[in-house]
Design an enzyme around this catalytic site. Structure first.
Site, mmCIF file in Angstrom:
data_model
loop_
_atom_site.group_PDB
_atom_site.id
_atom_site.type_symbol
_atom_site.label_atom_id
_atom_site.label_comp_id
_atom_site.label_asym_id
_atom_site.label_seq_id
_atom_site.Cartn_x
_atom_site.Cartn_y
_atom_site.Cartn_z
ATOM 1 N N LEU A 33 35.540 44.034 39.292
ATOM 2 C CA LEU A 33 36.133 45.049 40.167
ATOM 3 C C LEU A 33 35.227 45.408 41.338
ATOM 4 C CD1 LEU A 33 37.652 47.354 37.425
ATOM 5 C CD2 LEU A 33 38.666 45.372 38.554
ATOM 6 N N GLY A 36 37.993 47.450 46.588
ATOM 7 C CA GLY A 36 39.441 47.248 46.751
ATOM 8 C C GLY A 36 40.193 47.738 45.517
ATOM 9 N N HIS A 37 39.723 47.347 44.327
ATOM 10 C CA HIS A 37 40.364 47.804 43.087
ATOM 11 C C HIS A 37 40.207 49.320 42.939
ATOM 12 C CE1 HIS A 37 39.227 43.558 41.906
ATOM 13 N NE2 HIS A 37 40.507 43.561 41.638
ATOM 14 N N VAL A 176 41.203 46.373 51.628
ATOM 15 C CA VAL A 176 39.896 47.007 51.873
ATOM 16 C C VAL A 176 38.948 45.908 52.354
ATOM 17 C CG1 VAL A 176 37.966 48.250 50.827
ATOM 18 C CG2 VAL A 176 40.297 48.776 50.131
ATOM 19 N N ARG A 187 36.154 37.084 44.284
ATOM 20 C CA ARG A 187 35.530 35.782 44.551
ATOM 21 C C ARG A 187 34.338 35.900 45.502
ATOM 22 N NH1 ARG A 187 39.164 31.706 42.854
ATOM 23 N NH2 ARG A 187 41.167 32.634 42.375
#
Ligand code: PAF
Length: 282
Positions: A33, A36-37, A176, A187
């Site tokens: 994570l 963004g998450h 984001v 990634r």
């Protein structure tokens, strides 16, 4: 925050939440994570009484065994972040728990699931639909949160929800980016220092194309983006498609439709790491 490995235990907890009249938000993830998450989780926490986050590297959506093997797995750090963001429940099941028997269902929603990522990663969206539909049946969320980085994925999931008649609101959350423009992705942690340094050129080229597009055709804009990125050593465009934002089909003229998006996939570095991004022209 409680971390469940067993689906039935999460369902028992959610039964009590629903009895108390609590609304439930779901954030499906594959872990590793990042901010963004975290933004999806914070939004779910703000909009629902209870937020469930699933952390599951779903094997059925990987069409490349190495990609699945190398996918980053960081559950402890993930749980620290989720706790900080206010998630109440985490579901981190094993593959056997998630798929007690092989999932033989086949999902296809052409053209949205068959173009772009659908064409280049055969079976990918089928696997995404398998796992997301299972999560919807397990959690029965009022709302489910997905990041716009995987822009095509949202279109496929919406098509699946319509097809299966699942009563859930799909909430699309803005992409984001790091301060240099690189879209946040799990990634990115796989990039070497040199690869990380060249990766922001993807979004730079997309952003440059916004003004270029004003005085050039769709084809010229397409070629400009591809050439600009490919001119950088270590970056190699797999595809760049300028599509109708609703049908996801290629357009030929800027006047073809009201909603136009450029979707790109680029290989970065020697390994190479596959990065995706997009830009909205209108
Ligand atoms: O976007 C992802 O991380 C995955 O495709 C998802 C939606 C969690 C399904 O495994």
């Amino acid at each position: 925050m409680i971390v469940f490995n067993k689906i039935a235990e999460l369902q028992n907890a959610l039964f009590e939440e629903r009895k108390a009249g609590h609304s439930v938000g779901l954030v499906p993830t594959m872990g590793a994570l990042h901010e963004g998450h975290a933004s999806l989780v914070r939004r779910s926490v703000a909009e629902n009484d209870v937020t469930v986050v699933s952390v599951f590297v779903n094997p059925t959506q990987f069409n490349d065994k190495n990609d699945l093997k190398n996918y980053p797995r960081t559950l402890d750090a993930d749980c620290d972040l989720l706790d900080e963001c206010g998630a109440k429940y985490v579901l981190a099941p094993s593959v056997e728990e998630m798929y007690p028997t092989p999932d033989t269902r086949h999902f296809e929603f052409p053209p949205v699931s068959t173009v772009m990522e659908g064409a280049h990663r055969p079976g990918h969206f089928n696997g995404v639909c398998q796992v997301v539909s299972r999560l919807f049946y397990i959690v029965k969320p009022d709302r489910a949160y997905f990041g716009e980085k995987d822009w095509q994925q949202i279109a496929v999931i919406k098509a699946m929800v319509r097809h299966l008649g699942i009563d859930v609101e799909i909430v699309e959350c803005e992409i984001v980016r790091d301060s240099d423009g690189l879209a946040r992705s799990s990634r990115n942690t796989l990039l070497s220092q040199e690869e990380r340094a060249i990766a922001p050129n993807i979004f730079k080229a997309l952003k440059n194309s916004l003004s270029f597009a004003k005085s050039h055709s769709v084809k010229e804009t397409h070629d400009q983006v591809v050439n600009e990125i490919n001119s950088i050593e270590g970056l190699d465009v797999e595809y760049f498609s300028i599509v109708d934002g609703n049908t996801l089909l290629d357009i030929n003229d800027w006047n073809d439709t009201e909603h136009i998006v450029g979707c790109i996939t680029v290989y970065c570095g020697k390994t190479p790491i596959r990065l995706i991004d997009h830009i909205k022209y209108k």
